[in-house]
Design a protein around this motif. Structure first.
Motif, PDB file in Angstrom:
ATOM      1  N   GLY A 276      44.347  53.178  67.555  1.00 26.05           N
ATOM      2  CA  GLY A 276      43.363  52.516  68.404  1.00 26.05           C
ATOM      3  C   GLY A 276      44.001  51.559  69.396  1.00 26.05           C
ATOM      4  N   LEU A 277      45.019  50.811  68.946  1.00 19.59           N
ATOM      5  CA  LEU A 277      45.730  49.916  69.865  1.00 19.59           C
ATOM      6  C   LEU A 277      46.467  50.700  70.942  1.00 19.59           C
ATOM      7  CD1 LEU A 277      46.694  47.093  70.629  1.00 19.59           C
ATOM      8  CD2 LEU A 277      48.544  47.347  68.957  1.00 19.59           C
ATOM      9  N   LEU A 278      47.131  51.791  70.562  1.00 18.96           N
ATOM     10  CA  LEU A 278      47.827  52.619  71.552  1.00 18.96           C
ATOM     11  C   LEU A 278      46.848  53.218  72.562  1.00 18.96           C
ATOM     12  CD1 LEU A 278      50.409  54.492  69.270  1.00 18.96           C
ATOM     13  CD2 LEU A 278      50.840  52.577  70.812  1.00 18.96           C
ATOM     14  N   ALA A 279      45.696  53.681  72.070  1.00 19.62           N
ATOM     15  CA  ALA A 279      44.700  54.252  72.981  1.00 19.62           C
ATOM     16  C   ALA A 279      44.146  53.189  73.932  1.00 19.62           C
ATOM     17  CB  ALA A 279      43.570  54.885  72.174  1.00 19.62           C
ATOM     18  N   THR A 280      43.968  51.975  73.452  1.00 22.22           N
ATOM     19  CA  THR A 280      43.475  50.894  74.316  1.00 22.22           C
ATOM     20  C   THR A 280      44.494  50.566  75.404  1.00 22.22           C
ATOM     21  OG1 THR A 280      42.231  50.006  72.443  1.00 22.22           O
ATOM     22  CG2 THR A 280      42.573  48.559  74.338  1.00 22.22           C
ATOM     23  N   LEU A 281      45.775  50.503  75.028  1.00 24.07           N
ATOM     24  CA  LEU A 281      46.821  50.269  76.030  1.00 24.07           C
ATOM     25  C   LEU A 281      46.875  51.415  77.040  1.00 24.07           C
ATOM     26  CD1 LEU A 281      49.664  48.865  73.766  1.00 24.07           C
ATOM     27  CD2 LEU A 281      48.101  47.591  75.228  1.00 24.07           C
ATOM     28  N   LEU A 282      46.694  52.645  76.562  1.00 26.44           N
ATOM     29  CA  LEU A 282      46.663  53.787  77.479  1.00 26.44           C
ATOM     30  C   LEU A 282      45.489  53.690  78.434  1.00 26.44           C
ATOM     31  CD1 LEU A 282      47.815  56.579  78.281  1.00 26.44           C
ATOM     32  CD2 LEU A 282      46.331  57.577  76.533  1.00 26.44           C
ATOM     33  N   ALA A 283      44.344  53.242  77.944  1.00 26.00           N
ATOM     34  CA  ALA A 283      43.171  53.090  78.811  1.00 26.00           C
ATOM     35  C   ALA A 283      43.387  51.992  79.845  1.00 26.00           C
ATOM     36  CB  ALA A 283      41.940  52.787  77.961  1.00 26.00           C
ATOM     37  N   LEU A 284      44.109  50.930  79.489  1.00 28.02           N
ATOM     38  CA  LEU A 284      44.405  49.879  80.465  1.00 28.02           C
ATOM     39  C   LEU A 284      45.279  50.379  81.595  1.00 28.02           C
ATOM     40  CD1 LEU A 284      45.056  46.742  78.218  1.00 28.02           C
ATOM     41  CD2 LEU A 284      43.173  47.108  79.828  1.00 28.02           C
ATOM     42  N   GLY A 285      46.144  51.356  81.320  1.00 23.99           N
ATOM     43  CA  GLY A 285      46.978  51.920  82.373  1.00 23.99           C
ATOM     44  C   GLY A 285      46.368  53.103  83.079  1.00 23.99           C
ATOM     45  N   ALA A 286      45.274  53.639  82.534  1.00 24.01           N
ATOM     46  CA  ALA A 286      44.685  54.841  83.123  1.00 24.01           C
ATOM     47  C   ALA A 286      43.654  54.534  84.195  1.00 24.01           C
ATOM     48  CB  ALA A 286      44.046  55.698  82.025  1.00 24.01           C
ATOM     49  N   ALA A 287      42.960  53.409  84.087  1.00 22.25           N
ATOM     50  CA  ALA A 287      41.881  53.106  85.036  1.00 22.25           C
ATOM     51  C   ALA A 287      41.872  51.613  85.327  1.00 22.25           C
ATOM     52  CB  ALA A 287      40.526  53.542  84.470  1.00 22.25           C
ATOM     53  N   PRO A 288      41.570  51.235  86.567  1.00 23.47           N
ATOM     54  CA  PRO A 288      41.470  49.798  86.878  1.00 23.47           C
ATOM     55  C   PRO A 288      40.260  49.184  86.195  1.00 23.47           C
ATOM     56  CG  PRO A 288      40.797  51.147  88.755  1.00 23.47           C
ATOM     57  CD  PRO A 288      41.341  52.085  87.742  1.00 23.47           C
ATOM     58  N   GLY A 289      40.419  47.932  85.811  1.00 22.63           N
ATOM     59  CA  GLY A 289      39.342  47.261  85.095  1.00 22.63           C
ATOM     60  C   GLY A 289      39.460  47.453  83.589  1.00 22.63           C
ATOM     61  N   TRP A 290      38.582  46.736  82.884  1.00 25.31           N
ATOM     62  CA  TRP A 290      38.630  46.744  81.428  1.00 25.31           C
ATOM     63  C   TRP A 290      37.508  47.545  80.795  1.00 25.31           C
ATOM     64  CZ3 TRP A 290      41.761  43.953  77.819  1.00 25.31           C
ATOM     65  CH2 TRP A 290      42.858  43.343  78.415  1.00 25.31           C
ATOM     66  N   ALA A 291      36.705  48.243  81.584  1.00 28.46           N
ATOM     67  CA  ALA A 291      35.566  48.975  81.019  1.00 28.46           C
ATOM     68  C   ALA A 291      36.042  50.118  80.117  1.00 28.46           C
ATOM     69  CB  ALA A 291      34.687  49.517  82.148  1.00 28.46           C
ATOM     70  N   LEU A 292      37.013  50.910  80.599  1.00 32.18           N
ATOM     71  CA  LEU A 292      37.505  52.039  79.805  1.00 32.18           C
ATOM     72  C   LEU A 292      38.218  51.558  78.544  1.00 32.18           C
ATOM     73  CD1 LEU A 292      37.842  55.081  79.563  1.00 32.18           C
ATOM     74  CD2 LEU A 292      39.935  54.900  80.922  1.00 32.18           C
ATOM     75  N   ALA A 293      38.990  50.478  78.662  1.00 29.77           N
ATOM     76  CA  ALA A 293      39.712  49.967  77.489  1.00 29.77           C
ATOM     77  C   ALA A 293      38.734  49.464  76.424  1.00 29.77           C
ATOM     78  CB  ALA A 293      40.672  48.865  77.908  1.00 29.77           C
ATOM     79  N   LEU A 294      37.726  48.720  76.833  1.00 30.00           N
ATOM     80  CA  LEU A 294      36.749  48.217  75.871  1.00 30.00           C
ATOM     81  C   LEU A 294      35.939  49.356  75.257  1.00 30.00           C
ATOM     82  CD1 LEU A 294      35.477  45.012  77.715  1.00 30.00           C
ATOM     83  CD2 LEU A 294      37.132  45.177  75.844  1.00 30.00           C
ATOM     84  N   SER A 295      35.614  50.377  76.065  1.00 28.95           N
ATOM     85  CA  SER A 295      34.904  51.536  75.521  1.00 28.95           C
ATOM     86  C   SER A 295      35.759  52.277  74.497  1.00 28.95           C
ATOM     87  CB  SER A 295      34.505  52.480  76.660  1.00 28.95           C
ATOM     88  OG  SER A 295      33.670  51.825  77.593  1.00 28.95           O
ATOM     89  N   THR A 296      37.054  52.400  74.770  1.00 29.29           N
ATOM     90  CA  THR A 296      37.955  53.067  73.822  1.00 29.29           C
ATOM     91  C   THR A 296      38.052  52.292  72.523  1.00 29.29           C
ATOM     92  OG1 THR A 296      39.244  53.958  75.668  1.00 29.29           O
ATOM     93  CG2 THR A 296      40.288  53.925  73.502  1.00 29.29           C
ATOM     94  N   LEU A 297      38.208  50.981  72.624  1.00 28.27           N
ATOM     95  CA  LEU A 297      38.292  50.156  71.418  1.00 28.27           C
ATOM     96  C   LEU A 297      37.000  50.216  70.611  1.00 28.27           C
ATOM     97  CD1 LEU A 297      40.026  48.151  69.831  1.00 28.27           C
ATOM     98  CD2 LEU A 297      39.073  46.325  71.237  1.00 28.27           C
ATOM     99  N   ALA A 298      35.865  50.182  71.301  1.00 28.24           N
ATOM    100  CA  ALA A 298      34.582  50.272  70.601  1.00 28.24           C
ATOM    101  C   ALA A 298      34.408  51.640  69.941  1.00 28.24           C
ATOM    102  CB  ALA A 298      33.441  50.006  71.584  1.00 28.24           C
ATOM    103  N   THR A 299      34.886  52.705  70.597  1.00 29.38           N
ATOM    104  CA  THR A 299      34.785  54.052  70.024  1.00 29.38           C
ATOM    105  C   THR A 299      35.584  54.154  68.732  1.00 29.38           C
ATOM    106  OG1 THR A 299      34.469  55.018  72.212  1.00 29.38           O
ATOM    107  CG2 THR A 299      35.213  56.479  70.461  1.00 29.38           C
ATOM    108  N   PHE A 300      36.824  53.665  68.742  1.00 36.24           N
ATOM    109  CA  PHE A 300      37.645  53.723  67.534  1.00 36.24           C
ATOM    110  C   PHE A 300      37.026  52.882  66.420  1.00 36.24           C
ATOM    111  CE2 PHE A 300      40.955  55.769  69.903  1.00 36.24           C
ATOM    112  CZ  PHE A 300      41.714  56.409  68.932  1.00 36.24           C
ATOM    113  N   SER A 301      36.531  51.699  66.757  1.00 37.07           N
ATOM    114  CA  SER A 301      35.933  50.843  65.738  1.00 37.07           C
ATOM    115  C   SER A 301      34.699  51.485  65.122  1.00 37.07           C
ATOM    116  CB  SER A 301      35.575  49.482  66.350  1.00 37.07           C
ATOM    117  OG  SER A 301      36.725  48.851  66.897  1.00 37.07           O
TER     118      SER A 301
END
Length: 332
Positions: A276-301
């Motif tokens: 989940g942490l690796l996927a969140t870091l990947l989302a931070l580098g994949a798209a500008p902003g924190w929406a994708l990263a927060l969605s990824t973290l919420a999905t894993f949780s």
């Protein structure tokens, strides 16, 4: 003969334990694959029995299960390797986006603190009088000014020959391939001679009551096989769920993250948080902003909470008849 003193007996026990640990450490290159092969033989035994009930011979069932597992492992390794190479090629773009997102967070989080600190400094230490500007120095001849001219140096890297590339590849892959070969061979023979090995073990440790020992070993083997088979099924289901959810929210390389989630979930308690942490870091580098990263973290949780609290208690526990202590030992 005189009995040993307590100190001598303790020293003998310590030396024996140290010798056993040293032998285990020296033989880890063989013991680890053999242990993994035995665990996999317990996990795949239910599939062998299912194929045997469908009409296949015992040898054909075992070879079919082992070959299918080898194909799945090779496919997973190829998927992870290919996606990792593509991710490494796109790393500069990911890094630029990641740095931009982190700077935006730094600006939002630290800007009020920096402004408050600057205001406090102005109140406690007023600015000093303006110092005179330095005068320009004149009257120098051009010959008095020295300039250094850079010298261009060309570096030509030594290219390795194809034979050297092949030798490096084989030296890197030799240990994993050797371990995989040991696992496949030991697992195949453990499945082929499962009943024979069980009977010999019973005769070795059964003592006088062979019937009770046979029933106990059969029951423990069936329960452990059932648990491991369901563990594999649950982890595969988690991988598919993660893949569908991450694809829906738009995370690139969702297949790679889902494969890592299915594999790392065999690590008790820490596997899914790491992925989940690796996927969140990947989302931070994949798209500008924190929406994708927060969605990824919420999905894993959400997936982990549902699996751990709703699915696993029903799939494990009463279905396998194993205690929590045995489940933890089997997972380790």
């Amino acid at each position: 003969t005189a009995p040993w003193s307590p100190a001598a007996a303790t020293a003998v026990v310590v030396i024996a334990i140290a010798a056993v640990l040293a032998l285990l450490y020296l033989a880890r290159a063989v013991l680890v694959p053999v242990t993994l092969a035995l665990v996999l033989s317990f996990a795949t035994a239910p599939f062998v029995r299912v194929l045997h009930r469908l009409g296949l011979s015992h040898v054909t069932s075992v070879l079919s299960v082992v070959l299918s597992m080898a194909v799945v492992v090779v496919w997973l390794a190829a998927l992870i390797g290919s996606r990792a190479v593509q991710l490494a090629e796109a790393f500069p773009a990911y890094r630029e986006t990641f740095v931009s997102n982190m700077q935006a967070v730094r600006g939002v989080a630290l800007s009020p603190i920096e402004k408050t600190w600057e205001a406090a400094e102005r109140m406690l230490d007023p600015p000093a009088a303006t110092s005179p500007q330095p005068q320009a120095v004149t009257g120098l001849w051009p010959s008095d000014v020295t300039a250094s001219t850079p010298i261009a140096i060309e570096l030509h890297p030594v290219r390795a020959t194809p034979f050297e590339h092949l030798r490096r590849l084989l030296s890197w892959a030799w240990a994993p391939l050797g371990s995989a070969a040991i696992v496949i061979v030991v697992m195949t023979f453990a499945l082929l001679e499962r009943e024979s090995l069980r009977d010999r073990f019973i005769r070795l440790v059964g003592g006088s009551d062979l019937r009770a020992t046979t029933n106990a070993i059969n029951d423990a083997g069936e329960r452990l096989s059932r648990y491991l088979a369901r563990l594999f099924a649950v982890n595969i289901g988690v991988g598919l769920t993660v893949w569908l959810a991450l694809t829906w929210i738009g995370l690139p390389d969702a297949a790679l993250v889902a494969t890592l989630a299915a594999v790392f979930r065999f690590v008790p308690f820490l596997g899914m948080p790491i992925v989940g942490l690796l996927a969140t870091l990947l989302a931070l580098g994949a798209a500008p902003g924190w929406a994708l990263a927060l969605s990824t973290l919420a999905t894993f949780s959400a997936i982990e909470l549902i699996i751990a609290n709703a699915v696993e208690p029903r799939v494990y526990g009463r279905a396998t008849g194993l205690s929590s202590f045995v489940i933890v030992l089997a997972a380790i």
